[in-house]
Design a protein around this motif. Sequence first.
Motif, PDB file in Angstrom:
ATOM      1  N   GLN A  15     -10.615   3.498   2.690  1.00  0.00           N
ATOM      2  CA  GLN A  15      -9.360   4.035   3.214  1.00  0.00           C
ATOM      3  C   GLN A  15      -8.201   3.059   2.954  1.00  0.00           C
ATOM      4  OE1 GLN A  15     -10.787   7.204   6.519  1.00  0.00           O
ATOM      5  NE2 GLN A  15     -10.663   5.131   7.229  1.00  0.00           N
ATOM      6  N   ALA A  16      -8.520   1.758   2.999  1.00  0.00           N
ATOM      7  CA  ALA A  16      -7.487   0.764   2.680  1.00  0.00           C
ATOM      8  C   ALA A  16      -7.064   0.906   1.218  1.00  0.00           C
ATOM      9  CB  ALA A  16      -8.019  -0.647   2.944  1.00  0.00           C
ATOM     10  N   PHE A  17      -8.036   1.189   0.366  1.00  0.00           N
ATOM     11  CA  PHE A  17      -7.716   1.362  -1.060  1.00  0.00           C
ATOM     12  C   PHE A  17      -6.827   2.599  -1.251  1.00  0.00           C
ATOM     13  CE2 PHE A  17      -8.421   2.945  -5.349  1.00  0.00           C
ATOM     14  CZ  PHE A  17      -8.229   1.799  -6.096  1.00  0.00           C
ATOM     15  N   ILE A  18      -7.196   3.706  -0.611  1.00  0.00           N
ATOM     16  CA  ILE A  18      -6.384   4.926  -0.725  1.00  0.00           C
ATOM     17  C   ILE A  18      -4.979   4.657  -0.188  1.00  0.00           C
ATOM     18  CG2 ILE A  18      -6.131   7.321   0.077  1.00  0.00           C
ATOM     19  CD1 ILE A  18      -9.200   7.498   0.128  1.00  0.00           C
ATOM     20  N   ASP A  19      -4.926   3.903   0.897  1.00  0.00           N
ATOM     21  CA  ASP A  19      -3.622   3.582   1.487  1.00  0.00           C
ATOM     22  C   ASP A  19      -2.773   2.772   0.500  1.00  0.00           C
ATOM     23  OD1 ASP A  19      -1.857   3.646   3.775  1.00  0.00           O
ATOM     24  OD2 ASP A  19      -2.190   1.486   3.902  1.00  0.00           O
ATOM     25  N   THR A  20      -3.419   1.827  -0.185  1.00  0.00           N
ATOM     26  CA  THR A  20      -2.701   1.022  -1.185  1.00  0.00           C
ATOM     27  C   THR A  20      -2.206   1.911  -2.325  1.00  0.00           C
ATOM     28  OG1 THR A  20      -4.084  -0.878  -0.669  1.00  0.00           O
ATOM     29  CG2 THR A  20      -2.962  -0.921  -2.788  1.00  0.00           C
ATOM     30  N   MET A  21      -3.102   2.791  -2.792  1.00  0.00           N
ATOM     31  CA  MET A  21      -2.746   3.635  -3.941  1.00  0.00           C
ATOM     32  C   MET A  21      -1.676   4.657  -3.591  1.00  0.00           C
ATOM     33  SD  MET A  21      -4.392   2.366  -6.397  1.00  0.00           S
ATOM     34  CE  MET A  21      -4.343   3.478  -7.771  1.00  0.00           C
ATOM     35  N   THR A  22      -1.563   5.020  -2.320  1.00  0.00           N
ATOM     36  CA  THR A  22      -0.560   6.012  -1.938  1.00  0.00           C
ATOM     37  C   THR A  22       0.688   5.375  -1.311  1.00  0.00           C
ATOM     38  OG1 THR A  22      -1.834   6.368   0.085  1.00  0.00           O
ATOM     39  CG2 THR A  22      -2.101   7.999  -1.650  1.00  0.00           C
ATOM     40  N   SER A  23       0.768   4.063  -1.414  1.00  0.00           N
ATOM     41  CA  SER A  23       1.997   3.428  -0.920  1.00  0.00           C
ATOM     42  C   SER A  23       3.130   3.800  -1.872  1.00  0.00           C
ATOM     43  CB  SER A  23       1.826   1.914  -0.855  1.00  0.00           C
ATOM     44  OG  SER A  23       1.771   1.384  -2.161  1.00  0.00           O
ATOM     45  N   GLN A  24       4.342   3.803  -1.370  1.00  0.00           N
ATOM     46  CA  GLN A  24       5.483   4.227  -2.198  1.00  0.00           C
ATOM     47  C   GLN A  24       5.633   3.358  -3.453  1.00  0.00           C
ATOM     48  OE1 GLN A  24       8.291   4.204   1.142  1.00  0.00           O
ATOM     49  NE2 GLN A  24       8.838   6.300   0.585  1.00  0.00           N
ATOM     50  N   GLU A  25       5.438   2.055  -3.290  1.00  0.00           N
ATOM     51  CA  GLU A  25       5.609   1.146  -4.435  1.00  0.00           C
ATOM     52  C   GLU A  25       4.586   1.450  -5.525  1.00  0.00           C
ATOM     53  OE1 GLU A  25       5.266   0.150  -1.251  1.00  0.00           O
ATOM     54  OE2 GLU A  25       7.404  -0.215  -0.888  1.00  0.00           O
ATOM     55  N   THR A  26       3.312   1.638  -5.100  1.00  0.00           N
ATOM     56  CA  THR A  26       2.276   1.937  -6.093  1.00  0.00           C
ATOM     57  C   THR A  26       2.510   3.307  -6.723  1.00  0.00           C
ATOM     58  OG1 THR A  26       0.731   0.686  -4.721  1.00  0.00           O
ATOM     59  CG2 THR A  26      -0.226   2.000  -6.471  1.00  0.00           C
ATOM     60  N   MET A  27       2.902   4.261  -5.908  1.00  0.00           N
ATOM     61  CA  MET A  27       3.105   5.614  -6.425  1.00  0.00           C
ATOM     62  C   MET A  27       4.215   5.636  -7.471  1.00  0.00           C
ATOM     63  SD  MET A  27       1.184   8.294  -4.717  1.00  0.00           S
ATOM     64  CE  MET A  27       0.960   8.455  -6.375  1.00  0.00           C
TER      65      MET A  27
END
Lengths: 286, 393
Positions: free
Chosen positions: B321-333
């Motif tokens: 879930q931490a990984f998904i959270d990282t991948m869906t952060s605005q900066e990463t997106m």
Amino acid sequence: MRGRLAGSILLGVPALFLAALFVLPLLSMVVLSFWRTENYHIIQDWNLGNYWTLATGGAYVTFLIRSLVMALIVSAVSILIAWPVSYAIILYGGRYRLLFTLAFAVPFLTGEVLRVIALQGLLGPLGLINGVLMAMGAAPLRFIMYTNVASAIGLVYLYLPIVVTVIYLSLLNFDPRLIDAAKIFGASPLRAFIEVTWPLNLFGTLIGFALCFIPCLSATLAPRFLGGPNGTLYGMAMAQQFGESGTWALGAAMGVVLFIVSVAVIVAIGTRIDLRRTGFTGLGRS
Amino acid sequence: MKPHEPNRSARGLDRRQLLKTIAAGTTAAIAAPYIRPASAAPTTLRALMWEGYVLPDVIAAFEEKNKLKFAPTFFDGNSEAYNKLRVGGTKDFDLVQADGFWPSLYFREKLIRTVDYGKMPSTKNLFPVFQPEKYKLLTDEKTGVHFGVPFCWGSYGITYNKNEMPPEKAASIECMFDPAFSGRLSTSARFEENIALAGILVATKMGTINKPRPDGKSFNPYHLTDEELAGVEKLLIEQKKLLLTRYQDNATLAQLLESGTIVAAPEFAQVYRQLLNKKAKGEITTDFAHTLIPKEGGLGWVDTWLVSYGVPDGPTLDVCQAFIDTMTSQETMKKIAMASGCSTTIDIRSLSTPEEQTLYLMDRTNELSDMYMFDQPSSPEKWERVWSRMQAA
């Protein structure tokens, strides 16, 4: 005793290897081919449905015929190119003969996908050939862009090194003094080639043919990247069953058919050849 | 050792036992890296995903922060990923990607598990249309639990050369079947989308698209009747003569469009965006446009992050879930959009220029509800026959 043990190990290990990595997977594929798939699920009820589909569904027969024709043409062209090349290396290669032969193997240092994509770039609309033609104001050659001709060029490119190497190795063991003898007895160079060189190296040629023909039958990458809308070959259609469509049982049946056809082709070639006349000694002495 | 069994240690180690011990030791040594106790934090995070979404710098930072290795395995289509998961893949993968209706199929078949939006604060930035209360494809109807997070979205629209094809023609799927563009059209090699897109056109022509369906539901191009499928086959066979090729990858499609060899092709808009960027930089002169939804209807997709059923509650789920959270952060997106050329489900307008907002359809997310979502064909077997017959024709 020690010799027998060493022999058993030396023959037993590859035999086990073959059994585990070839015979068992093949058997599992045969079993799977008698089951069926439904919505990506394998249903284990024994039936001949997949073979019936392959026999009556014209599409699969078309793919097989296309592949057989393609493999035949590619193998014949490869032999036609490889013979003079190998012969020239033997006759004129001198001490660099091995170097010349190895040079043909250089493309093998890269992956097959890379080679096919490179070829796609060469033959494609912006590739070297059409790029030069268009720069000169000429029309691009459409028959090399995404056609069966492009697939054939790709397959010759992929398998020619194998054929050259095999024919070269065959010629390496050939005694050229036999040609001199034929000439002394009045044979022209052409006749000496047809009656001495060709038959005595026929086994090498046939191995080269088989090593080109069999992988061509199951070729996937070349038709996929070079073949275009009409270029679907049997191997590509078979790969589709195991990938996108998930119709594994039908794909397994296609694999079994391909294996049977390959064996039949080898047997057909073998029964028409007098191996001893070709100088082959692998059958033992009678 | 049970009481009635002989005490072997008293007799010493015989040869058979020695061999067994060696075999067991070897097996254990080989298998050790792949066996993890359920409660321990994972040393490897294994993902089954599309290659285009790998961002090396973001992943390296996540690896460093969580002291683990990210190990991705790539696939090309949903059915391929589905097959990989079904053959024991829930034990082989922690994270999975899928789109459209596929996640709900995965959940029904217990290939993926539930996730907790509360553990992924980035999901608060989802565009309204992708919030769980609006986007229902990642929520179990019966229990209301969530089993995935939307990530990127797009259509299977038509990119076309405006100098060669008038926009009014490109507004219809018919443009991909128009003999006027013979030899100058291309489609992707994806058999499902080719059949589904042709299915929309066939159902429109047959007048069945708005009529009651055999399953009682509304029209779904992935659930075609036999008559519609027969029409699709005929149409695709006719189309084959008009195609230069079926492209395998975006690089090939970009070349074909850029060189003017073809004038139109359905695609996920990534190539369209690449070409527009090139035009903006003055590298090409051709004008390209993209039909997001043809007038007959279009196909859409929403890529999602899912967690494999093999992941237990505890540290592994937390890391997933931490990984998904990282991948869906605005900066990463924002980086994902730039790298892969797709539209994002996360609102990144605050980080984007007006041009980027237009290019990445940030104000058009609502149009998603007018698209037919990617789905599993109602009968892969029938669809495979249609595709094979077309290829052989």
